[in-house]
Design an enzyme around this catalytic site. Structure first.
Site, short mmCIF file in Angstrom:
data_model
loop_
_atom_site.label_atom_id
_atom_site.label_comp_id
_atom_site.label_asym_id
_atom_site.label_seq_id
_atom_site.Cartn_x
_atom_site.Cartn_y
_atom_site.Cartn_z
N LYS A 1 -24.11 -5.72 -28.57
CA LYS A 1 -23.58 -4.37 -28.68
C LYS A 1 -23.56 -3.86 -30.13
CE LYS A 1 -19.55 -4.62 -27.13
NZ LYS A 1 -18.28 -4.04 -27.62
N ARG B 1 -19.31 -22.27 -34.39
CA ARG B 1 -17.91 -21.84 -34.33
C ARG B 1 -17.21 -22.56 -33.20
NH1 ARG B 1 -18.63 -15.61 -35.17
NH2 ARG B 1 -18.31 -15.58 -32.94
N ARG C 1 -25.50 -20.41 -30.71
CA ARG C 1 -25.31 -19.80 -32.02
C ARG C 1 -24.97 -20.85 -33.07
NH1 ARG C 1 -22.31 -14.47 -31.53
NH2 ARG C 1 -20.57 -15.71 -30.80
N ARG D 1 -13.70 -15.46 -21.71
CA ARG D 1 -13.93 -14.15 -22.33
C ARG D 1 -14.64 -13.20 -21.36
NH1 ARG D 1 -16.86 -14.39 -27.83
NH2 ARG D 1 -16.33 -12.18 -27.81
N ARG E 1 -10.99 0.77 -24.36
CA ARG E 1 -11.05 -0.56 -23.76
C ARG E 1 -10.32 -0.57 -22.40
NH1 ARG E 1 -11.96 -5.32 -26.57
NH2 ARG E 1 -11.72 -4.28 -28.54
#
Ligand code: ZN
Length: 243
Positions: free
Chosen positions: A32, A182, A149, A193, A107
């Site tokens: 995004k 991370r 990642r 999430r 949101r």
């Protein structure tokens, strides 16, 4: 940076195209932020995100910023009311008259309704209704983007072991530093999430969908193709919203 798709979409949209307020929706890892930035650059309009508003208000020491800081330092989340008021102030600045890209706001359904009321108010420069484009990316692709990642702790360059690996596994191309992951880039955190995202977003999507202000864009493509899909969705929605 040149975009192979630019001539096509520019021709499609026309050079005087006014995008108005555009909300970009997408799951964690959908890309995004990157797409929002491409739209900001192309249309030369600002981006409005909750994070930037919070940081900006806190940095400038505004009344809202001080309130937010107090709430955050006590370990709580800043409530709708404060965020809404920050947006309200932001929308009175001169740079938004041709539109703006919304990222992370609204949101909730309440925020979406607040924004609708706000944008309909004659006091505001850009009175076009908000349109929403959702970047749809497959579950497996999102999962790979998150769990693959890797980050260079030295130069902060971001790699992905699936789609954008370093030349030597686990080592930064630029400075040879050992890449790190991370702690929350795991499948279980991702699942949580996603659940939160879907629960939160569903009412917002339904709100815009019911009013004919919602389109999906295929996010399972390369950057340029996704950008093209988003721009076509924006053009279609904006043409429809003007009657
Ligand atoms: Zn590095």
């Amino acid at each position: 940076m040149t975009h192979p798709s630019e001539s096509h979409t520019t021709a499609l949209a026309g050079k005087d195209f006014v995008p108005g307020p555009v909300l970009i929706l997408g799951a964690p890892g959908a890309g995004k932020g990157t797409q929002a930035q491409l739209l900001v650059d192309k249309y030369n309009i600002p981006q409005i995100s909750t994070g930037d508003l919070l940081r900006g208000n806190i940095a400038r020491g505004t009344e809202l910023g001080l309130k937010a800081k107090e709430i955050m330092s006590s370990g709580h989340l800043v409530d709708d009311e404060i965020v809404n008021q920050m947006v309200l102030h932001r929308l009175q600045e001169n740079d938004i008259h041709r539109g703006y890209i919304l990222d992370g706001y609204p949101r909730t359904l309440e925020q979406a309704k607040f924004l609708d009321d706000t944008t309909a108010d004659p006091v505001f420069l850009s009175r076009l209704p908000v349109i929403a484009v959702s970047m749809v990316v497959s579950y497996d692709k999102l999962l790979q983007r998150i769990t693959g990642r890797r980050i260079c702790p030295f130069c902060k360059h971001i790699y992905n072991v699936y789609s954008n690996p370093s030349k030597v596994a686990g080592v930064c191309n630029f400075d040879g530093a050992r890449l790190t992951q991370r702690a929350d880039d795991t499948e279980s955190v991702f699942i949580e999430r996603m659940k939160t995202f879907e629960e939160q977003t569903a009412p917002v999507v339904a709100h815009y969908h019911d009013q004919g202000r919602f389109e999906e864009a295929d996010g399972n493509q390369d950057l340029e193709a996704v950008n093209d899909a988003i721009e076509q969705a924006i053009f279609k929605l904006r043409r429809a919203s003007r009657g």
